[in-house]
Design an enzyme around this catalytic site. Structure first.
Site, PDB file in Angstrom:
ATOM      1  N   GLY A   7     -34.204 -52.333   7.348  1.00  0.00           N
ATOM      2  CA  GLY A   7     -33.552 -51.877   8.579  1.00  0.00           C
ATOM      3  C   GLY A   7     -32.877 -52.974   9.379  1.00  0.00           C
ATOM      4  CB  SER A   8     -31.590 -56.372   8.656  1.00  0.00           C
ATOM      5  OG  SER A   8     -30.693 -56.169   7.602  1.00  0.00           O
ATOM      6  NE  ARG A  54     -28.769 -36.300  -5.497  1.00  0.00           N
ATOM      7  CZ  ARG A  54     -28.607 -36.853  -6.687  1.00  0.00           C
ATOM      8  NH1 ARG A  54     -27.650 -36.424  -7.469  1.00  0.00           N
ATOM      9  NH2 ARG A  54     -29.380 -37.827  -7.096  1.00  0.00           N
ATOM     10  CG  MET A  79     -33.020 -47.459  -1.392  1.00  0.00           C
ATOM     11  SD  MET A  79     -31.519 -48.374  -1.859  1.00  0.00           S
ATOM     12  CE  MET A  79     -31.865 -48.676  -3.586  1.00  0.00           C
ATOM     13  CG  LEU A  82     -27.106 -37.865   1.679  1.00  0.00           C
ATOM     14  CD1 LEU A  82     -26.346 -38.149   2.967  1.00  0.00           C
ATOM     15  CD2 LEU A  82     -28.418 -37.126   1.979  1.00  0.00           C
ATOM     16  CG  HIS A  98     -21.853 -51.318  -1.899  1.00  0.00           C
ATOM     17  ND1 HIS A  98     -22.981 -50.823  -2.536  1.00  0.00           N
ATOM     18  CD2 HIS A  98     -21.230 -52.116  -2.799  1.00  0.00           C
ATOM     19  CE1 HIS A  98     -23.015 -51.298  -3.771  1.00  0.00           C
ATOM     20  NE2 HIS A  98     -21.979 -52.085  -3.950  1.00  0.00           N
ATOM     21  CD  GLU A 131     -19.232 -33.400  -3.410  1.00  0.00           C
ATOM     22  OE1 GLU A 131     -19.290 -32.914  -4.545  1.00  0.00           O
ATOM     23  OE2 GLU A 131     -18.605 -32.905  -2.460  1.00  0.00           O
ATOM     24  CG  ASP A 134     -22.243 -47.626  -3.726  1.00  0.00           C
ATOM     25  OD1 ASP A 134     -22.646 -47.237  -2.626  1.00  0.00           O
ATOM     26  OD2 ASP A 134     -22.975 -48.181  -4.566  1.00  0.00           O
ATOM     27  CB  ALA A 162     -20.661 -60.564   6.262  1.00  0.00           C
TER      28      ALA A 162
HETATM   29  C1  GRF Z   1     -27.812 -53.901   2.783  1.00  0.00           C
HETATM   30  O1  GRF Z   1     -27.540 -55.130   2.171  1.00  0.00           O
HETATM   31  C2  GRF Z   1     -26.803 -52.865   2.385  1.00  0.00           C
HETATM   32  O2  GRF Z   1     -25.566 -53.390   2.058  1.00  0.00           O
HETATM   33  C3  GRF Z   1     -27.427 -52.255   1.163  1.00  0.00           C
HETATM   34  O3  GRF Z   1     -28.816 -52.254   1.426  1.00  0.00           O
HETATM   35  C4  GRF Z   1     -29.137 -53.318   2.322  1.00  0.00           C
HETATM   36  C5  GRF Z   1     -29.916 -52.715   3.444  1.00  0.00           C
HETATM   37  O4  GRF Z   1     -30.520 -53.688   4.248  1.00  0.00           O
HETATM   38  N1  GRF Z   1     -26.884 -50.931   0.954  1.00  0.00           N
HETATM   39  P1  GRF Z   1     -31.249 -53.323   5.601  1.00  0.00           P
HETATM   40  O5  GRF Z   1     -32.309 -52.262   5.287  1.00  0.00           O
HETATM   41  O6  GRF Z   1     -30.231 -52.817   6.578  1.00  0.00           O
HETATM   42  O7  GRF Z   1     -31.882 -54.597   6.045  1.00  0.00           O
END
Ligand code: GRF
Length: 191
Positions: A7-8, A54, A79, A82, A98, A131, A134, A162
């Site tokens: 969750g950063s 799903r 992860m 949808l 991504h 759908e 990425d 970044a």
């Molecule tokens: C990020 O690097 C994002 O690009 C990828 O998963 C990571 C999630 O990191 N899809 P965080 O949970 O927000 O720290």
């Protein structure tokens, strides 16, 4: 926001609130740091467990989003894929971040694959979700140079720096109506 892990990016978006507000956090799993961050920030959080279907999972996620009154759905490290109901209920309102310059290196191992491939530059992409994984229309990209001594960890750390700058900027722009989309084309209103 939809999260599964540390969750950063959630934290970066919480810290960047102003034009937008994080009204609700949803995770597909319990015990993750992202849920602690939501609790500290006083944002309501909910766990929607994956049960193997799903369409059924997507419907439950969409119901939570709707109940929260969210105008946009922001994925960060979520992860799960949808199903189409999400795109139908929130057209061009679902964002993902991504850790590569898409369309290079989609999928869960983008940082390692960029290193293995020997690219000199990788980066970050924020895109609308469609759908395919990425794949949706690209809203913004930022390059990150690969250093000769980079490991997956050091490179991912710089990519995340970044990400934390870019994502709040994009959500701010979306909230202020500065982003419009037609087909695969995304336009930013001049600021
Ligand atoms: C990020 O690097 C994002 O690009 C990828 O998963 C990571 C999630 O990191 N899809 P965080 O949970 O927000 O720290």
């Amino acid at each position: 926001m939809l999260v599964s892990g540390s969750g950063s990016n959630l934290q970066a978006l919480l810290d960047g609130e102003g034009e937008y507000r994080v009204v609700s956090v949803l995770s597909d799993r319990t015990g993750v740091r992202a849920l602690e961050r939501a609790a500290v920030a006083g944002v309501p959080a909910e766990v929607v467990a994956w049960k193997g279907d799903r369409a059924e999972f997507t419907a439950r996620v969409c119901d939570v989003v709707e109940k929260a009154g969210a105008e946009a759905v922001v994925l960060a490290g979520f992860m799960r894929i949808l199903g189409s109901e999400a795109m139908e209920r929130f057209p061009h309102r679902i964002l993902n971040i991504h850790p590569s310059l898409l369309p290079a290196f989609p999928g869960a191992h983008a940082v390692r694959q960029a290193l293995d491939h020997g690219v000199a530059v990788t980066g970050v992409t924020v895109h609308f979700v469609d759908e395919q994984v990425d794949h949706g229309p690209i809203i913004a990209q930022v390059p990150v140079a690969v250093r000769p001594d980079d490991t997956e960890e050091t490179l991912h750390a710089r990519i995340q720096e970044a990400e934390h700058l870019l994502y709040p900027r994009v959500v701010t722009a979306l909230a202020s109506g500065a982003i419009s989309v037609r087909g695969r084309g995304v336009e930013w209103a001049p600021s």
